[in-house]
Design an enzyme around this catalytic site. Structure first.
Site, short mmCIF file in Angstrom:
data_model
loop_
_atom_site.label_atom_id
_atom_site.label_comp_id
_atom_site.label_asym_id
_atom_site.label_seq_id
_atom_site.Cartn_x
_atom_site.Cartn_y
_atom_site.Cartn_z
N THR A 62 0.72 -1.13 -0.05
CA THR A 62 0.11 -0.04 -0.13
C THR A 62 0.92 1.16 0.01
OG1 THR A 62 -1.72 1.18 1.13
CG2 THR A 62 -0.39 -0.06 2.53
N LYS A 66 3.62 1.25 -4.08
CA LYS A 66 2.89 0.59 -5.15
C LYS A 66 3.77 0.55 -6.31
CE LYS A 66 -1.67 0.50 -3.46
NZ LYS A 66 -3.29 0.80 -4.03
N ASN A 87 0.03 -4.07 -6.17
CA ASN A 87 -0.70 -4.11 -4.83
C ASN A 87 -0.48 -5.52 -4.13
OD1 ASN A 87 -3.01 -5.33 -5.91
ND2 ASN A 87 -4.46 -4.45 -4.47
N ASP A 103 -6.62 -3.64 -7.74
CA ASP A 103 -7.42 -2.63 -7.03
C ASP A 103 -8.75 -2.29 -8.02
OD1 ASP A 103 -6.07 -1.88 -4.84
OD2 ASP A 103 -4.69 -0.59 -6.08
N GLY A 131 -2.09 8.26 -9.35
CA GLY A 131 -2.01 6.69 -9.15
C GLY A 131 -3.20 5.92 -8.95
N ALA A 132 -4.43 6.49 -8.09
CA ALA A 132 -5.60 5.87 -7.91
C ALA A 132 -6.19 5.58 -9.31
CB ALA A 132 -6.43 6.53 -6.77
N ALA A 156 -3.94 18.31 -18.83
CA ALA A 156 -3.15 17.77 -19.69
C ALA A 156 -2.54 16.09 -19.01
CB ALA A 156 -1.67 18.40 -19.48
N TYR A 218 -13.39 5.54 1.54
CA TYR A 218 -14.27 5.35 2.61
C TYR A 218 -13.83 6.17 3.69
CZ TYR A 218 -11.38 2.08 4.95
OH TYR A 218 -10.21 1.46 5.74
N GLY A 240 -15.71 3.39 -0.89
CA GLY A 240 -14.93 2.32 -1.42
C GLY A 240 -14.59 1.25 -0.09
P1 ATR Z 1 -3.33 9.21 -5.80
O1 ATR Z 1 -2.09 8.05 -5.81
O2 ATR Z 1 -4.21 9.18 -4.57
O3 ATR Z 1 -4.15 9.17 -6.97
P2 ATR Z 1 -1.89 11.35 -6.78
O4 ATR Z 1 -0.93 10.42 -7.82
O5 ATR Z 1 -0.82 12.57 -5.94
O6 ATR Z 1 -2.87 10.58 -5.54
O7 ATR Z 1 -3.11 12.13 -7.45
C1 ATR Z 1 -4.07 12.78 -6.54
C2 ATR Z 1 -5.16 13.18 -7.91
O8 ATR Z 1 -6.01 14.02 -7.13
C3 ATR Z 1 -4.61 14.23 -8.97
O9 ATR Z 1 -5.42 13.82 -10.09
C4 ATR Z 1 -4.98 15.52 -8.40
O10 ATR Z 1 -5.09 16.48 -9.28
P3 ATR Z 1 -3.83 17.29 -10.12
O11 ATR Z 1 -3.10 16.43 -11.13
O12 ATR Z 1 -4.19 18.30 -10.80
O13 ATR Z 1 -3.04 17.59 -9.05
C5 ATR Z 1 -6.20 15.39 -7.65
N1 ATR Z 1 -6.53 16.49 -6.76
C6 ATR Z 1 -6.09 16.45 -5.41
N2 ATR Z 1 -6.62 17.56 -4.88
C7 ATR Z 1 -7.53 17.98 -5.73
C8 ATR Z 1 -8.65 18.85 -5.54
N3 ATR Z 1 -8.70 19.81 -4.32
N4 ATR Z 1 -9.37 19.25 -6.45
C9 ATR Z 1 -9.29 18.42 -7.70
N5 ATR Z 1 -8.51 17.65 -7.98
C10 ATR Z 1 -7.57 17.29 -6.79
#
Ligand code: ATR
Length: 275
Positions: A62, A66, A87, A103, A131-132, A156, A218, A240
């Site tokens: 986790t 990952k 995972n 996942d 990543g999620a 982008a 969740y 979730g």
């Molecule tokens: P994870 O592994 O949980 O997916 P991550 O790779 O850091 O974490 O990705 C976070 C995601 O949440 C990204 O898509 C981010 O958008 P950006 O690519 O523009 O940064 C999104 N995110 C985080 N905070 C946000 C917010 N307040 N509003 C909209 N999107 C958000």
């Protein structure tokens, strides 16, 4: 001797995986132990190597490891390959490590199997491009959606993710504004916005009348998005927790060759959370 499994992460105290796998083992009569390991931020590879050298059979991986687990695996499943993240690590008979990512399969099983969402022919909006989101992309396309749109604050990144997955199905990406009025059948929140109590800047009309909303996490982090779904008149609003248990069941199946029943385990976790 029972087979040894564990979940490795940093932090790890909060992980519910040991409780879930212990329940699966009891239910299926499998002889195994399942621990928690606090992985070292500067030596994840060493921790994994020591676990398997000591006879460990499999690891769940986790946050934040990952991607490192993906790099460590000697061979990877197609879903792990596309996710760029692993995972589930399993020791192969020859000692090499196999990397899977369960996942996305867990998400699809929760929605389709537990809640009866029919993916075929549906239009789905995935929020987030980190990543999620990446981890669930290909299983969602395989589930038979007619359209998978990825919306991200940084447009982008959504466009790049869509381009990378284009070989697997009908997928496109963009910023949130581009999906105003698009009326999706299902909106999945895979952003981390909820962790800070925030809500992505969702445009008007992106959920269809009678549409479903689902947050990949969740607990408190899922509240802003699920409240938004209710305010939009969503027919079904899901967090979730089911995905968490279903991804664990997929790992258990890979390791033990037996699929555990999940309904009672999900219900028990739900009761424990309410207490
Ligand atoms: P994870 O592994 O949980 O997916 P991550 O790779 O850091 O974490 O990705 C976070 C995601 O949440 C990204 O898509 C981010 O958008 P950006 O690519 O523009 O940064 C999104 N995110 C985080 N905070 C946000 C917010 N307040 N509003 C909209 N999107 C958000």
């Amino acid at each position: 001797m029972p087979s040894r499994y564990a979940v490795i992460g940093h932090p790890i105290e909060h992980s519910r995986s040991p409780v879930i796998h212990a329940a699966f083992a009891r239910q299926t009569g499998q002889d195994l132990v399942y621990d928690r390991i606090l992985g070292r931020l500067d030596d994840f590879a060493g921790d994994v190597q020591r676990f398997f050298a000591a006879g460990g059979a499999g690891l769940n991986v986790t946050v934040p490891f990952k991607e490192q687990a993906w790099a460590l695996a000697d061979e990877r499943s197609p879903y792990a390959e596309t996710a760029g993240a692993v995972n589930t690590l399993s020791r192969l008979p020859d000692g090499r490590l196999r990397g899977d990512n369960t996942d996305g399969a867990g998400l699809v099983r929760d929605l389709a199997g537990n809640h009866g969402f029919a993916f075929a022919g549906r239009r789905v909006l995935l929020l987030g491009a980190g990543g999620a989101a990446r981890g669930v992309l290909r299983p969602l396309l395989d589930a038979g959606v007619t359209e998978l749109a990825i919306a991200n604050r940084t447009a982008a990144k959504a466009e790049a993710l869509a381009a990378a997955a284009a070989a697997f199905g009908p997928v496109r990406g963009g910023g949130f504004d581009g999906f105003a009025g698009a009326g999706f059948d299902l909106i999945l929140n895979a952003t981390s916005a909820g962790l800070g109590g925030a809500l992505p800047a969702l445009p008007a009309g992106c959920l269809s009348a009678g549409g479903w909303v689902y947050d990949l996490v969740y607990g408190p982090a899922s509240v802003p998005f699920l409240d938004w779904g209710r305010s939009q008149g969503a027919a079904v609003v899901l967090d979730g927790l089911g995905m968490l248990v279903e991804q664990a069941a997929e790992s258990f199946l890979l390791w033990r060759g037996v699929r555990p029943e999940t309904a009672e385990v999900i219900a028990e976790l739900r009761r424990a959370m309410a207490r």
